[in-house]
Design a protein around this motif. Structure first.
Motif, PDB file in Angstrom:
ATOM      1  N   LYS A 196      12.986  -5.219 -13.538  1.00 47.08           N
ATOM      2  CA  LYS A 196      13.715  -6.424 -13.127  1.00 47.08           C
ATOM      3  C   LYS A 196      14.426  -7.056 -14.317  1.00 47.08           C
ATOM      4  O   LYS A 196      15.588  -7.453 -14.206  1.00 47.08           O
ATOM      5  N   GLN A 197      13.737  -7.136 -15.425  1.00 48.65           N
ATOM      6  CA  GLN A 197      14.360  -7.695 -16.635  1.00 48.65           C
ATOM      7  C   GLN A 197      15.535  -6.826 -17.084  1.00 48.65           C
ATOM      8  O   GLN A 197      16.579  -7.342 -17.491  1.00 48.65           O
ATOM      9  N   GLY A 198      15.365  -5.522 -17.003  1.00 47.47           N
ATOM     10  CA  GLY A 198      16.437  -4.607 -17.360  1.00 47.47           C
ATOM     11  C   GLY A 198      17.664  -4.796 -16.492  1.00 47.47           C
ATOM     12  O   GLY A 198      18.800  -4.797 -16.987  1.00 47.47           O
ATOM     13  N   VAL A 199      17.453  -4.987 -15.207  1.00 50.34           N
ATOM     14  CA  VAL A 199      18.572  -5.219 -14.283  1.00 50.34           C
ATOM     15  C   VAL A 199      19.277  -6.527 -14.629  1.00 50.34           C
ATOM     16  O   VAL A 199      20.511  -6.589 -14.645  1.00 50.34           O
ATOM     17  N   ILE A 200      18.512  -7.558 -14.936  1.00 46.51           N
ATOM     18  CA  ILE A 200      19.112  -8.852 -15.309  1.00 46.51           C
ATOM     19  C   ILE A 200      19.977  -8.686 -16.553  1.00 46.51           C
ATOM     20  O   ILE A 200      21.111  -9.170 -16.608  1.00 46.51           O
ATOM     21  N   PHE A 201      19.455  -7.977 -17.547  1.00 50.65           N
ATOM     22  CA  PHE A 201      20.237  -7.738 -18.766  1.00 50.65           C
ATOM     23  C   PHE A 201      21.498  -6.928 -18.446  1.00 50.65           C
ATOM     24  O   PHE A 201      22.591  -7.234 -18.926  1.00 50.65           O
ATOM     25  N   ALA A 202      21.349  -5.881 -17.639  1.00 46.85           N
ATOM     26  CA  ALA A 202      22.493  -5.026 -17.303  1.00 46.85           C
ATOM     27  C   ALA A 202      23.561  -5.812 -16.565  1.00 46.85           C
ATOM     28  O   ALA A 202      24.759  -5.675 -16.844  1.00 46.85           O
TER      29      ALA A 202
END
Length: 181
Positions: A48-54
């Motif tokens: 989820k954090q990765g998606v937010i960053f992306a």
């Protein structure tokens, strides 16, 4: 972890000959279930954090989060699939392909992660000119329920593409109130 709106936008870009109101979300794809260990829950948080960053264009941080997801649960196919997406966006296609192969292997070619990995791998194969492998991956994703993959297979059929183009023209003319030629 694309939303139905994201898929609709992608479909309209990649499938310009299909009427926009024909989009059907990937509801047929079987969800990955049965994995609710603490490690997988932590992995999902990293994802989820990765998606937010992306989504905010911070690809280095996204890649770091997806890497942590893989480290936390090295047998979780979704983590490899998400990291592959980040690699693809960074044009690191060889690394993306390795992660997609791993996602497919870990998922045994079943479920949502496999379906998404087949679609991504098909796109990579298409962009590198390997249409035969791309077609096979579109078939696998289609068999798992991906409407996007089904549309890609239809477009690979020259007769279907011609029919779609003619149908698109007819609907466009009707909508605009012009004569059908």
């Amino acid at each position: 972890m694309a939303t139905s709106k994201d898929r609709a936008i992608l479909d309209s870009i990649i499938n310009p000959l299909l009427p926009n109101d024909e989009f059907v979300p990937h509801n047929d794809v079987q969800e990955d279930t049965g994995h609710d260990s603490e490690a997988v829950k932590t992995t999902k948080e990293f994802e989820k954090q990765g998606v937010i960053f992306a989504e905010s264009g911070r690809m280095d941080q996204a890649l770091e989060m997806f890497g942590k997801a893989v480290e936390c649960s090295p047998m979780w196919a979704s983590a490899y699939n998400n990291r592959a997406q980040a690699f693809r966006l960074l044009k690191r296609n060889e690394e993306a392909m390795k992660d997609l192969d791993m996602a497919i292997q870990l998922s045994n070619g079943k479920g949502k992660a496999a379906c998404q990995a087949y679609c991504q791998r098909a796109m990579l194969n298409h962009y590198t000119g390997n249409e035969e492998l791309a077609f096979k991956d579109w078939e696998c994703a289609s068999n798992l329920g991906s409407n996007f993959a089904k549309n890609q297979l239809i477009q690979k059929n020259p007769y279907a593409a011609l029919c779609n183009k003619m149908l698109y023209d007819v609907f466009k003319n009707v909508k605009e109130g012009t004569d059908i030629k």
